[in-house]
Structures are given as structure tokens and as C-alpha cells.
Design an enzyme around this catalytic site. Sequence first.
Site, PDB file in Angstrom:
ATOM      1  CD  GLU A  60      18.010  -2.823  -7.734  1.00 17.86           C
ATOM      2  OE1 GLU A  60      18.150  -4.062  -7.897  1.00 17.86           O
ATOM      3  OE2 GLU A  60      16.889  -2.269  -7.687  1.00 17.86           O
ATOM      4  CG  HIS A 129      10.758  -1.392   0.173  1.00 19.65           C
ATOM      5  ND1 HIS A 129      11.058  -2.724   0.184  1.00 19.65           N
ATOM      6  CD2 HIS A 129      10.464  -1.076  -1.117  1.00 19.65           C
ATOM      7  CE1 HIS A 129      10.939  -3.207  -1.049  1.00 19.65           C
ATOM      8  NE2 HIS A 129      10.598  -2.223  -1.860  1.00 19.65           N
TER       9      HIS A 129
END
Lengths: 323, 327
Positions: A60, A129
Site C-alpha cells: 500500500e 478489517h
Amino acid sequence: MPQLTYREAISQALWEEMEANPKIFLMGEEIGMWGGTYAVTRGFYDHFGPERVKDTPIAEMVIAGAAIGAAMGGARPVAEIMTINFAFVAFDMIVNHAAKLHYMFGGQMKVPVVIRAPGGGGRQLGATHSQTPDVIFAHFPGLYVLAPGTPRDAKGMLKAALRQDNPVLFIEHATLYQARGEVPAGDYTVPLGKSEVKRPGKDVTIVTYSKMLQISMEAASQLAAEGIEAEVIDLRSLRPLDLDPVFESFKKTNRAVIVEEGWKSFGVGAEVAARTYEECFDYLDAPIKRVAQIEVPLPYNRELEQSALPKAADVIRAVKEVV
Amino acid sequence: MLFVEKYKMEKADHLKLYKQMVLIRRLEEKSAELYQQGKIGGFLHLYIGQEAVGVGAVAAMKPQDHIITAYRDHGIAIAVGMDAGVMMAELLGKQTGCSKGKGGSMHLADVSKHFWGGHAIVGAHLPLAAGLALSFQYNHADSVIICMMGDGATNIGYFHESLNLSKVWKLPVVWMVENNQYGMGTAIERASAVSEIRQKAEGYQIPNARVDGMNVLAMKEAVGKALEHARCGEGPYFLEAITYRYRGHSMGDPERYRKPDEIKKWQEDDPIGQYNEHLAKNKIAADSELDAIESEVEAEADAAVKFAEESPNPSPEALWEHVYVSG
């Protein structure tokens, strides 16, 4: 007006803008051959080809960073981060670079990047998450932090984001992808940084955004059945934050409930309430209430997880405490 | 100190490089004085000792090429041709500075000269460099970006993600480590699993080389080759320039981690001194010409300081400018 899902609306916005502007390309984890982990970019790879739909490593920092760099260089990249939770890994790129390069170099550099990321809880993905950390990013001047709650806004705001030169964090809600709504036919945009009254009312102002708009609208219909008319205002954008419609509404209703999915501490409710107290103190008839996620990391177990997330019943309860 | 015949350059080119190196050093000395007088705030990282790296690298660039670096950026600013006064004005936080007084020493840039900064989070400009290279590739441009970094940056995650992506996507980038032996005050062998930094590029199958960073002509040649490799669609190239900074990491460095003898030893190979010797010995330039350059530089540095000191501060309204792109 045609009915589209939130997913279809976002997908259409990307498709139409890519057709119109060759500078736009997509990059991210599994957006190409796979078609997107939430299927937003299904069909893009075959149509636009690998140059414009780039599968990246799961990394990322460099996904966000290379998108920012490409934007500096004059392209219009749309980077997809698989979930907003992974944006923490890219945090320095987003808040220290995308948000600051234009200012820090005296206007020499522009960063017209859009970083898309779905967020939110309710899918039994466990604590790392399932977060709604929107406010953390909204803390930083220099960024646009957008979080649409309807298909119409999602499409119109994403198209608007792709036609301006500031860095945008575009936060989608993972449990809204199937939500359906009316979307204008043809080309249109929704102005960025503008709140909108989604339901008029006179008794109480409900301020919310993203998934919690759905919950708040549900609460407002139930309240209407009991004779309480709630005015629901959708912030749509956390930065810039447009509170004028909130103040206007509050001066009429004298009561407010703020509904957000993230934690209450230092959250959207805290910010909106503080500013409403500052601007509208003389109009206050009751303490401003906040509805938010309870302050625990979200658990996996379905019942436990659901019990931590705000529901229409929580909104109704809060409204009844102030009217 | 080997300068062989293969470095064929016009005399004017030699004198330009020599002057740039002398100017960088003189401006850095002036900066240190201004810092001590409290006229420069924040952090100040001097390039003294490393001049050959930046000057040699920039000399190898073609007009369509680009460069980005970390916070030890004054040398690159001068090498790309930023006006010394404009640079000095930025160090003093003035409106006439390259970043309008909002960036300071660590955030010099001149996009019109393809110099993208001046970045102060260690390693963070590597993904930006990858992205700039991606924009060139996307636009089918003939450009390459040189991404300079300190040896310390090779230990951070950004380094590995960026090298990996650059190889996978064959991005036109030259990764260039300025190995000055220390990441702040921590010697390489205390911070990096490998002391020969170029070996890290091997893990990504990126062709690489070590180069004498005290020798401006060797730098120019090595970077020139690296740029051509990257330009031909072959993907990235990795260079490790061996160099040394004579001053502390920043002005607040107590320098407890090294001995004066070590600095002296490196100064024997001083990049300006050895180039001066080379130019004189090979009769490329007469002593009088080199002396004239030194006087020229002295005047230019004085003028730069004067310009900076006499420049206005940014207006109060500037505080609000450039938070967002307007319109």
C-alpha cells in the site's frame, strides 16, 4: 430515473471518466484480471487494457505513493486500496505527502489523485478489517475526504473528484455496494464539500453520512409514524465540511442528533456538536446527542459485532431524548 | 584519483561543473553562518563533502530528465540551476524563496527545472519517484528520473516496495544512493544488514554499480550510463555513490560517533580539491582561471545572501494560500 446499485454507480463514474479523459488510469490490488475485490472494476481490464488498469503488488505504501507521484507528473491516477484499514499502511503517503506537497512547495506541485477505499463494519472481518477511521484522515488540511451514502452521490462525487486538482480520499462503504437508488441519466456531477438535506423535517436535525445515512433515514420514517418529523442532513464530505445546512436546520429545530459509524471519541459527532454549540448556542433547546459505535475493537462474532454498531433503534432513542 | 581520457568534455563544461561545486560549498558555509546567527530556522543539513555526487549526476541528465532527492537538497538545487538567491531566500523563509518561504531548507524544489524536491521523511520520496517515472511511462515520454537518497533510506520499507515495483513495471528510474557512511549518527554496519548497499538491488535483479562519489567525472559517467539503461525501457538502474559528509548530519549534531581523523582522511580526497588538481595538471584550465571562478563564486554567494536578507517575508495572507488548488 434509472435505479443503480452503489457499486454500479461508482463503476459507471470510473468508466465514463476514463472514456472521456485519457489521463485517468487505475491502479490497485486485484483491480485488473480479478475485477476488483468488491467487483467495482469488473470488465475494465478487458476494455481499457493493462496500461490503464494496473494490478499492483500488495504494497500500500507504494500504491498510494506511486499514484501520488504519477499525479505530480500530470497523470490522473485512481488508486484503489482494498480496504480503508490498509490505508494506515499508506498513512504517511496520504497525510504527509498528498495533503501537503501543494502547500509545502509554494504551489509548484499539484496532486490530482483519487484514492478509493471501502470501509465500515458489519461483515464479520474482525477488528483490523472493520473500521470506520474517516475522521482520522479528515483531520488533515489539504485533503478532500469524501464519503457518499447514496448511488447518486457516489457517482456524481467521484466524477467531480476526477475533474479537479486536489487529492481525494474517496471512502466507500463496503455494506452499501448492493444498495439501490435513483441515479440521473447521462452526465452529471455532485459538488464536493457540500452537505445536503436528504429529508426535510421540523422537529429535530439528524446529521450523518455514508452508511449511517441509511440507518438515519430508516429511523426518520419510523419517527414520522409517531409524529416526529426529523430533518436528515447528509454531510457527504468530511473535509471540506459544510455545516451551513446544519446550522440553518438547527435554528429551526433547536435539537440535533449526530449519527456516525466510527467511535464517538474525537469523532464526527464531537466536531459537528462543538461547531453547532459555537454557532447556534442561542438556539439550543436540548443537549446535542451523539450516536456512534461502542468503544471496543469490533469482534468477529456476528451478534457481538452487530451489537457494537449503531442501529435505527439507537437513533430513535437518541431523538426521543431530545424532542 | 584516476581521471582518464574517456571523460571527453569541453573546457566550458569542466569549468561549469567546477564552479557549481565551489558555489555549493561556499553557499553551504554561508548557510552555516546564517544558521548560527539565527537567521535560518529549523533543521539545516549541509552538502559539504558530497558536492561531486549531485553535480556529477545532474551533469549527466538530458533536458527531458528529472530529479528528486531527500532533505540534504541544497546541492541539487544549485546543480539544476536554481538561482542562488532564490535558494538562500527559501532558507531564510522569504517570499522570494523557491517554495515561497513555506518549505525551508528541507523542501527546496523547482519544478520548471524538473527538480521535484527536497523531501524530509526518510525514504518517502522513493514511491513518489516511482510514480513520476510511471507518469513518464504512461505518457510514452523519453524521460528518466534520478532518485537520490541517503544510505539510511535503504533500510526503510519504502525502499523495498519502490525498488520492487520499479522492476516489475520497468519504470524509467535511476535509484542513486549517496552512501556517506552514516544514517544520522549511526554507521552503516550498525544499521544495515549489508554494508555494500548496491547488493540490496541484487535482490530485485536491478543492474547496479558502485561509483566514486568524490569524483565528479566518474559520477557523471556512471549516471549517464544508468540514465541510458533506464531510458531504453530496460527498467531501473541502481547506483551507490561512495561519499562522505564533512559536517554533522544537521547543525545540531554533537558528532560523538566519529573521530576528526576520519574526516581528515576523507578530506584528502576532497571532490573540489581533486578536480582542481585534475584541471590544472591536465592543463584544462589555468590556475588563474580557477582562481577567477572562486572570486566569482564569492561575489555570487554574497549577492545571494544579500538578496535573501533584503527579501520580504511572506504576507500574512500567504498562510492560507495553496492549502488547496483553487479553481
